[in-house]
Design an enzyme around this catalytic site. Sequence first.
Site, PDB file in Angstrom:
ATOM      1  CG  HIS A   1      -0.243   0.308   2.713  1.00  0.00           C
ATOM      2  ND1 HIS A   1       0.021   1.573   3.023  1.00  0.00           N
ATOM      3  CD2 HIS A   1       0.351  -0.746   3.429  1.00  0.00           C
ATOM      4  CE1 HIS A   1       0.794   1.242   4.217  1.00  0.00           C
ATOM      5  NE2 HIS A   1       1.006   0.069   4.434  1.00  0.00           N
ATOM      6  CB  CYS A   2       1.193   4.291  -1.746  1.00  0.00           C
ATOM      7  SG  CYS A   2      -0.369   4.564  -2.495  1.00  0.00           S
ATOM      8  CB  ALA A   3      -0.474   8.186   0.792  1.00  0.00           C
TER       9      ALA A   3
ATOM     10  NE  ARG B   1      -2.798   5.912  -5.977  1.00  0.00           N
ATOM     11  CZ  ARG B   1      -2.438   6.184  -7.207  1.00  0.00           C
ATOM     12  NH1 ARG B   1      -1.731   5.359  -8.010  1.00  0.00           N
ATOM     13  NH2 ARG B   1      -1.940   7.593  -7.288  1.00  0.00           N
TER      14      ARG B   1
END
Length: 483
Positions: A426-428, A430
């Site tokens: 995951h990122c910030a 998504r």
Amino acid sequence: MRKFFQRLGSSLMLPVAVLPAAAVLLGIGYWIDPDGWGAASPIAAFLVKAGGSIIDNIPILFAVGVALGMSKERDGSAALSGLIAYLVATTLLASDSVAMLQGVDAESVNAAFGRIENAFVGILCGLVAASMYNRFSHVRLPDALAFFSGKRLVPIMTSLVMLILSLALLLIWPPVYSALVQFGEWISGLGAIGAGLYGFFNRLLIPTGLHHALNAVFWFDVAGINDISNFWSGTGEKGVTGMYQAGFFPIMMFGLPAAGLAMYHTAKSKYKKQVGSLMLAAGFAAILTGVTEPIEFAFMFLAPMLYLVHAVLTGLSLAIAAAFNWTAGFTFSAGFIDYFLSYNLALANKPYMLLVQGLVFAVIYYFLFRFIIVKFDLKTPGRGEEIEEGTPVSDSHTSRDTKYAVQAEKIYAALGGDGNVSSIDHCATRLRLEVRDMDAVDQEKIKATGVHGVHVTGAESIQVIVGPNVQFVAEEMKKLHRK
């Protein structure tokens, strides 16, 4: 290659997420003493120095964060190895060390080695450390050396590789640094036009996740621009430093929420309540924190024409703010929190004008989006059949932990479960997922869980836009993946 840069961008979000702490400390410090940079107040000096300790060490944060994020298991030994890699490289390639290695006076050493402690080198060290972890973390040595097996071997191998890489950088770094500086000078030389081009391509790359690589060039010390650190530390030129940040405030705090309002007003009557709830929550997040992906993903794939207009308007906003020398800054994103904290910084220049600009852009976004949606009958949320009748998980009947667990379980099942999911990251905002068979993924069931969108990025790659709480959903999904 795209997958590599997407994962790198995700890894950079961990150290970037630390920067708001610096913003709070520096912002309060400069509010107390806006002219003396802390010199007139011990409390202000304490806060400014504390915030500077984070801002000034971004390269180290990148080395540790990238090593952790790019390693397969995100293990602490990878992060330690990233720090070791950075210390080895920056010590061996410091001007004094290079002078001894080359047998010359320190004054004769190439100026590139005086700037070896930068974000580019930090990222490079993190990549080396992650590679060593992925290669050696499970290696078993003979019994006589068994103590150094596995994860203990990783920092040792990282040190050895960095010795070799440092020797290579003795030759490679000066021309690489010169090229980066020339690129930075070229962009800076374009002034407001350069800022506008950056803003345009920043938004255009959002769907691929490659905007993080572009941001690193302008926001950090990769090409000598270092816009964020220089702005928050007061190093630079008033009205110029911050030009690659300021123009985002009118877009994120005003433009995109107005676009959300336009999409709500153009939605079909039977979908207005659902679209309104979506846009209200997404708009509030954009205004307060500058997190805009929930709004952007609501239309970027349903109406690409609108997204292109959005990218053009973003570039225009950055160009206008830069042309008039209006500056404010952020450490996370261009929301009200960062705007308020940066308002009194030494290099903030007429930041109130960004609010005026924002009001103008809100009007432009609203009427332009509404006109284009109606004129071309674009299938934005609530105008097609993409709004699900299913009820997303709600906080009203479940605890927050249970909410994320239930949502994760539904998404995981819709992805095809253990038999189809190969990796979870995951990122910030998504989930970044790898699956074995894209045909086994039920995108409609994923959307029905209340996520903001689903984006297939490759034959085996899919992203699910969850929002700022994505970490908790990802953690619950990983629990399911381990079973």
